[in-house]
Design an enzyme around this catalytic site. Sequence first.
Site, PDB file in Angstrom:
ATOM      1  N   TYR A 140       4.576  -3.089   5.673  1.00  0.00           N
ATOM      2  CA  TYR A 140       4.637  -1.835   4.928  1.00  0.00           C
ATOM      3  C   TYR A 140       6.060  -1.323   4.986  1.00  0.00           C
ATOM      4  CZ  TYR A 140       3.764   3.118   3.804  1.00  0.00           C
ATOM      5  OH  TYR A 140       3.789   4.374   3.255  1.00  0.00           O
ATOM      6  N   ASP A 235      13.145  -4.261   8.425  1.00  0.00           N
ATOM      7  CA  ASP A 235      12.575  -2.920   8.485  1.00  0.00           C
ATOM      8  C   ASP A 235      12.218  -2.656   9.943  1.00  0.00           C
ATOM      9  OD1 ASP A 235      10.988  -0.682   8.525  1.00  0.00           O
ATOM     10  OD2 ASP A 235       9.957  -1.160   6.643  1.00  0.00           O
ATOM     11  N   LYS A 263      11.680   6.866  12.681  1.00  0.00           N
ATOM     12  CA  LYS A 263      10.905   7.198  13.883  1.00  0.00           C
ATOM     13  C   LYS A 263      11.796   7.544  15.076  1.00  0.00           C
ATOM     14  CE  LYS A 263       6.908   4.636  12.158  1.00  0.00           C
ATOM     15  NZ  LYS A 263       5.900   5.600  11.780  1.00  0.00           N
TER      16      LYS A 263
HETATM   17  N1  HOZ Z   1       0.699   4.730   7.862  1.00  0.00           N
HETATM   18  C1  HOZ Z   1       1.638   5.569   8.581  1.00  0.00           C
HETATM   19  C2  HOZ Z   1       2.172   4.879   9.802  1.00  0.00           C
HETATM   20  N2  HOZ Z   1       2.269   3.480   9.686  1.00  0.00           N
HETATM   21  C3  HOZ Z   1       0.941   6.834   8.937  1.00  0.00           C
HETATM   22  C4  HOZ Z   1       1.850   7.950   9.237  1.00  0.00           C
HETATM   23  C5  HOZ Z   1       1.091   9.250   9.517  1.00  0.00           C
HETATM   24  O1  HOZ Z   1       0.028   9.480   8.971  1.00  0.00           O
HETATM   25  O2  HOZ Z   1       1.585  10.019  10.307  1.00  0.00           O
END
Ligand code: HOZ
Length: 422
Positions: A140, A235, A263
């Site tokens: 992703y 990434d 992050k």
């Molecule tokens: N899919 C996101 C993390 N891989 C979610 C982030 C979130 O909802 O805080």
Amino acid sequence: MAGTRFQRALGRLVGGVNSPVRAFGYVGGEPRFMRRGEGCVIEDEDGTRYIDHVMSFGPLILGHAHPKVVEAVCAAAARGTTFGAPTWAEVELAELVHARMPSLERIRLVNSGTEATMTALRLARAATGRENVVTFAGCYHGHADPFLVTPGSGALTLGIPSSAGVPPAVTGMTLSAPYNDLDALEAMADRSGSTWAAIMVEPVAGNMGVVAPDPGFLPGLRALCDRTGALLVFDEVMTGFRLGPGGAQERYGVTPDLTCLGKIVGGGLPLAAVGGRAAIMDQLAPLGPVYQAGTLSGNPLATAAGLATLQELEPEVYARLEALGAQLASGLQAALADAGVEGTVPRVGSMWSISFRPTAPRNLDEVKAADTERFAHFFHGMLAQGVYLAPSPFEAMFLSAAHGEEAIAATVAAARRVLSSR
Ligand code: HOZ
């Protein structure tokens, strides 16, 4: 107040949340609304406390409300929250990132991982004069149009949009390949390698649960890029500063051309970055013809949080995270075995997940073959035991320096009770 908090949230927030996975769609039930966190513990609006294994999906490597981070953010806020002009902390953060990850010779700070990957792709296209990008099913890279492609279930596919509103013309330039399958990629390179601007990859996949790269996979991608002239883009939004001071590129000894960070680099505030070889990065405006800009880019609160976090990340923190991760994974694996439940605990460092299938998955097809009903049961069982897990088998979980051995032991004990209850 009539109805539950979630019912009220549904009235004004789309789906009751601001990011889809938080709505508990994969596991059913209603999400908890969190009001505070300290160390590895979070508390919801009803006062129920949980050992947190989500940690905001990765940024909080020091734990919730770490005093040094809180102090730095408060001090920055008191000096002014945004200027629309350069601030010195941006330079200090960029220098610190470069010191830990030398492949980032030049850096652009942005606000989210999505912006970082969008910018990396634009740079790769400009630098190579090519349009296609290779991504991997199950990885992703944020929600920008080119990355929202239907994963190629085992077969290599030209991207088909996986979201409404994404024009096929855009995803038609995205080639989707299976993770950990160099043979498939070699064959694909024979056909279309000369059109590739970039191969973009999560060096450890963390958006289909945790899937580790096979030995040779990342060096193979580097070799393929060198052969085809495509740029290698890591990434490292999840893995950067998590799998070691220098991220996955240091851990696996593979140097990408461009790296996306998010992050941890923002210490729990909205900050991300793209960086890499100076010759490529210098194509960005104002030096070059590739446009990118942002009012809040390099925001003082976020740079303060990022700096405070990175400064705390001494080598012993990583040694501790590694040990805690090993303790958790072996404890959960033993709990699964003792309960006679088929399952595996994929882990790299302090990133982990649980997959109800016999062996650690190597790609998205294997992830999808796991027992998702069992996951939902496990998730709710753990929640009732005071352990907050990611509400989806496709998300990674994260330990922090604030998770002590006691929290790990309590998590394993809770898992034993849940696994033996069915
Ligand atoms: N899919 C996101 C993390 N891989 C979610 C982030 C979130 O909802 O805080």
